[in-house]
Design a protein around this motif. Structure first.
Motif, mmCIF file in Angstrom:
data_model
loop_
_atom_site.group_PDB
_atom_site.id
_atom_site.type_symbol
_atom_site.label_atom_id
_atom_site.label_comp_id
_atom_site.label_asym_id
_atom_site.label_seq_id
_atom_site.Cartn_x
_atom_site.Cartn_y
_atom_site.Cartn_z
ATOM 1 N N GLY A 47 21.097 -73.943 -43.004
ATOM 2 C CA GLY A 47 20.324 -75.154 -43.141
ATOM 3 C C GLY A 47 20.951 -76.427 -43.744
ATOM 4 N N GLN A 48 22.168 -76.234 -44.080
ATOM 5 C CA GLN A 48 22.845 -77.348 -44.965
ATOM 6 C C GLN A 48 23.498 -78.122 -43.993
ATOM 7 N N THR A 49 24.081 -79.295 -44.624
ATOM 8 C CA THR A 49 25.090 -80.235 -43.703
ATOM 9 C C THR A 49 26.506 -80.350 -44.254
ATOM 10 N N ILE A 50 27.657 -80.648 -43.437
ATOM 11 C CA ILE A 50 28.862 -81.252 -43.669
ATOM 12 C C ILE A 50 28.482 -82.927 -43.870
ATOM 13 N N LEU A 107 35.740 -79.865 -60.798
ATOM 14 C CA LEU A 107 34.605 -79.112 -60.454
ATOM 15 C C LEU A 107 34.066 -79.464 -59.314
ATOM 16 N N GLU A 108 33.737 -78.816 -58.304
ATOM 17 C CA GLU A 108 32.867 -79.318 -57.278
ATOM 18 C C GLU A 108 31.573 -78.468 -57.264
ATOM 19 N N VAL A 109 30.215 -78.904 -57.217
ATOM 20 C CA VAL A 109 29.284 -78.034 -57.134
ATOM 21 C C VAL A 109 28.604 -78.476 -55.601
ATOM 22 N N GLY A 110 28.362 -77.353 -55.017
ATOM 23 C CA GLY A 110 27.936 -77.320 -53.470
ATOM 24 C C GLY A 110 29.122 -77.246 -52.462
ATOM 25 N N THR A 111 29.845 -76.173 -52.367
ATOM 26 C CA THR A 111 31.051 -76.212 -51.507
ATOM 27 C C THR A 111 30.841 -76.381 -50.083
ATOM 28 N N GLY A 112 29.286 -75.897 -49.519
ATOM 29 C CA GLY A 112 29.063 -76.035 -48.065
ATOM 30 C C GLY A 112 30.039 -75.724 -47.085
ATOM 31 N N SER A 113 30.465 -76.624 -46.328
ATOM 32 C CA SER A 113 31.529 -76.186 -45.266
ATOM 33 C C SER A 113 32.979 -76.079 -46.113
ATOM 34 N N GLY A 114 33.055 -76.664 -47.129
ATOM 35 C CA GLY A 114 34.362 -76.604 -47.805
ATOM 36 C C GLY A 114 35.153 -78.022 -47.361
ATOM 37 N N TYR A 115 34.544 -78.973 -46.314
ATOM 38 C CA TYR A 115 35.386 -80.137 -46.066
ATOM 39 C C TYR A 115 35.794 -81.113 -47.513
ATOM 40 N N GLN A 116 34.755 -81.373 -48.100
ATOM 41 C CA GLN A 116 34.733 -82.293 -49.260
ATOM 42 C C GLN A 116 36.109 -81.676 -50.182
ATOM 43 N N CYS A 117 35.817 -80.173 -50.411
ATOM 44 C CA CYS A 117 36.743 -79.430 -51.299
ATOM 45 C C CYS A 117 38.215 -79.571 -50.841
ATOM 46 N N ILE A 144 31.753 -74.388 -56.263
ATOM 47 C CA ILE A 144 30.647 -73.162 -56.462
ATOM 48 C C ILE A 144 29.458 -73.454 -55.162
ATOM 49 N N GLU A 145 29.218 -72.367 -54.605
ATOM 50 C CA GLU A 145 28.274 -72.456 -53.693
ATOM 51 C C GLU A 145 27.061 -71.506 -53.779
ATOM 52 N N ARG A 146 25.836 -71.469 -53.441
ATOM 53 C CA ARG A 146 24.885 -70.687 -53.632
ATOM 54 C C ARG A 146 24.495 -69.873 -52.580
ATOM 55 N N TYR A 147 24.908 -70.132 -51.419
ATOM 56 C CA TYR A 147 24.910 -69.149 -50.398
ATOM 57 C C TYR A 147 26.091 -68.495 -49.998
ATOM 58 N N ARG A 148 26.058 -67.187 -49.764
ATOM 59 C CA ARG A 148 27.093 -66.197 -49.831
ATOM 60 C C ARG A 148 27.878 -66.666 -48.523
ATOM 61 N N GLY A 192 27.695 -68.928 -56.751
ATOM 62 C CA GLY A 192 27.082 -68.729 -58.199
ATOM 63 C C GLY A 192 25.985 -70.060 -58.144
ATOM 64 N N ASP A 193 25.431 -70.273 -59.280
ATOM 65 C CA ASP A 193 24.514 -71.468 -59.408
ATOM 66 C C ASP A 193 25.162 -72.761 -60.126
ATOM 67 N N GLY A 194 25.754 -73.683 -59.198
ATOM 68 C CA GLY A 194 26.413 -74.815 -59.822
ATOM 69 C C GLY A 194 25.647 -75.489 -60.835
ATOM 70 N N MET A 195 24.599 -75.260 -60.985
ATOM 71 C CA MET A 195 23.737 -76.131 -62.040
ATOM 72 C C MET A 195 24.156 -75.627 -63.517
ATOM 73 N N VAL A 242 29.340 -83.268 -57.811
ATOM 74 C CA VAL A 242 28.151 -82.696 -57.243
ATOM 75 C C VAL A 242 27.785 -83.243 -55.875
ATOM 76 N N THR A 243 27.710 -82.301 -54.774
ATOM 77 C CA THR A 243 27.415 -82.755 -53.552
ATOM 78 C C THR A 243 26.197 -82.431 -52.944
ATOM 79 N N ALA A 244 25.182 -82.244 -53.737
ATOM 80 C CA ALA A 244 23.846 -82.100 -53.414
ATOM 81 C C ALA A 244 22.911 -83.068 -54.248
ATOM 82 N N LEU A 250 19.809 -80.118 -54.495
ATOM 83 C CA LEU A 250 20.440 -79.064 -55.383
ATOM 84 C C LEU A 250 19.337 -78.059 -55.960
ATOM 85 N N ILE A 251 19.712 -76.854 -55.931
ATOM 86 C CA ILE A 251 18.702 -75.892 -55.975
ATOM 87 C C ILE A 251 19.145 -74.764 -56.926
ATOM 88 N N ALA A 252 18.259 -74.588 -57.980
ATOM 89 C CA ALA A 252 18.757 -73.519 -59.022
ATOM 90 C C ALA A 252 18.939 -72.254 -58.566
HETATM 91 N N1 SAH Z 1 30.447 -80.482 -50.133
HETATM 92 C C1 SAH Z 1 29.937 -80.027 -48.861
HETATM 93 C C2 SAH Z 1 28.360 -80.583 -48.590
HETATM 94 C C3 SAH Z 1 27.537 -79.487 -48.602
HETATM 95 S S1 SAH Z 1 25.801 -80.003 -48.759
HETATM 96 C C4 SAH Z 1 30.649 -80.377 -47.634
HETATM 97 O O1 SAH Z 1 31.765 -81.161 -47.705
HETATM 98 O O2 SAH Z 1 30.530 -79.523 -46.704
HETATM 99 C C5 SAH Z 1 25.444 -79.221 -50.407
HETATM 100 C C6 SAH Z 1 25.598 -77.831 -50.676
HETATM 101 O O3 SAH Z 1 25.226 -77.593 -51.985
HETATM 102 C C7 SAH Z 1 24.917 -76.789 -49.584
HETATM 103 O O4 SAH Z 1 25.938 -76.008 -49.010
HETATM 104 C C8 SAH Z 1 23.888 -76.179 -50.676
HETATM 105 O O5 SAH Z 1 23.869 -74.779 -50.605
HETATM 106 C C9 SAH Z 1 24.771 -76.081 -52.006
HETATM 107 N N2 SAH Z 1 23.986 -76.118 -53.212
HETATM 108 C C10 SAH Z 1 22.625 -76.716 -53.332
HETATM 109 N N3 SAH Z 1 22.304 -76.351 -54.780
HETATM 110 C C11 SAH Z 1 23.411 -75.620 -55.396
HETATM 111 C C12 SAH Z 1 23.747 -74.687 -56.563
HETATM 112 N N4 SAH Z 1 22.657 -74.887 -57.687
HETATM 113 N N5 SAH Z 1 24.843 -74.334 -56.868
HETATM 114 C C13 SAH Z 1 25.781 -74.473 -55.775
HETATM 115 N N6 SAH Z 1 25.515 -74.907 -54.731
HETATM 116 C C14 SAH Z 1 24.503 -75.467 -54.290
#
Ligand code: SAH
Length: 215
Positions: A59-62, A84-94, A107-111, A134-137, A151-153, A207-209
């Motif tokens: 349910g996330q977005t690139i 440090l990037e919080v929210g790896t998602g697809s990995g594109y931004q990284c 760091i990404e919270r979905y395995r 992990g929890d990027g927060m 931070v990408t959320a 961004l979700i804890a």
């Molecule tokens: N940078 C990504 C954008 C992903 S969308 C890309 O280029 O595709 C944001 C991502 O942040 C989602 O995958 C979501 O699961 C993640 N996210 C939300 N809260 C988070 C947290 N506390 N720790 C780590 N990742 C988190």
């Protein structure tokens, strides 16, 4: 077909980013060298070079390429930066960051997303990325003292742990605001205070804890 011909879809995307106001040549170059189709499912491969956000798993977005470029530009990266990037998602931004920085911790919270992104980094031989679930927060305390944090959320307020892991003079870029719309905000550390500057309106997933209990 000429194998060395540039993919016209990427050329057109870069032209669209320039027209939209992205001026940093190193940022444009990094997006030009990052194959976005690798970061979407086959279902969306045909649309990979449109300047649009697209759905990914869980349910996330690139992010939209313009937003990736704008946030990368706001980070003012140098080849010596540890990011440090919080929210790896697809990995594109990284992947884009990894071409402009010394090392990127993400760091990404979905395995599922974390694993898939790691496979993509391996496939593209991006060896200066360290990815974890992990929890990027909470940031990445073992690597305290980041030159840059992205931070990408979306979040109402920047998590204090992230601000505290920024080195003196370092920059943190995050979408700050309510769920229905945020402002990309740049924080610059000056001792114990932070100068803030708003760059542009955006809309990010929240961004979700905590680590996600779903895969
Ligand atoms: N940078 C990504 C954008 C992903 S969308 C890309 O280029 O595709 C944001 C991502 O942040 C989602 O995958 C979501 O699961 C993640 N996210 C939300 N809260 C988070 C947290 N506390 N720790 C780590 N990742 C988190």
């Amino acid at each position: 077909m000429n194998q060395n011909a540039p993919d016209m879809r990427i050329v057109e995307l870069i032209m669209a980013l320039r027209a939209a106001g992205i001026v940093d040549k190193s940022v444009l170059g990094a997006l030009e060298r990052t194959p976005r189709e690798v970061f979407v499912t086959t279902e969306f491969a045909k649309r990979a070079y449109e300047n649009r956000a697209l759905p990914i798993a869980c349910g996330q977005t690139i992010s939209q390429p313009f937003v990736v470029a704008m946030m990368t530009e706001a980070l003012c990266l140098t080849p010596r930066c540890n990011v440090l990037e919080v929210g790896t998602g697809s990995g594109y931004q990284c992947a884009v960051l990894s071409l402009l920085a010394r090392r990127v911790y993400t760091i990404e919270r979905y395995r599922t997303l974390q694993k898939t992104a790691e496979e993509r980094f391996e496939h593209l031989r991006l060896r200066n990325i360290v990815a974890r679930l992990g929890d990027g927060m909470l940031g990445w305390p073992e690597q305290d003292g980041f030159d840059r944090i992205l931070v990408t959320a979306g979040t109402k307020e920047c998590p204090p742990a992230l601000l505290s892991q920024l080195r003196e003079g370092g920059l943190l870029v995050a979408p700050i605001g309510p769920p229905d719309g945020q402002f990309v905000t740049v924080f610059r550390r000056d001792g114990d205070s932070f100068h803030q500057r708003q760059v542009a309106p955006v809309r990010f997933v929240p961004l979700i804890a905590g680590i996600a209990s779903a895969l």
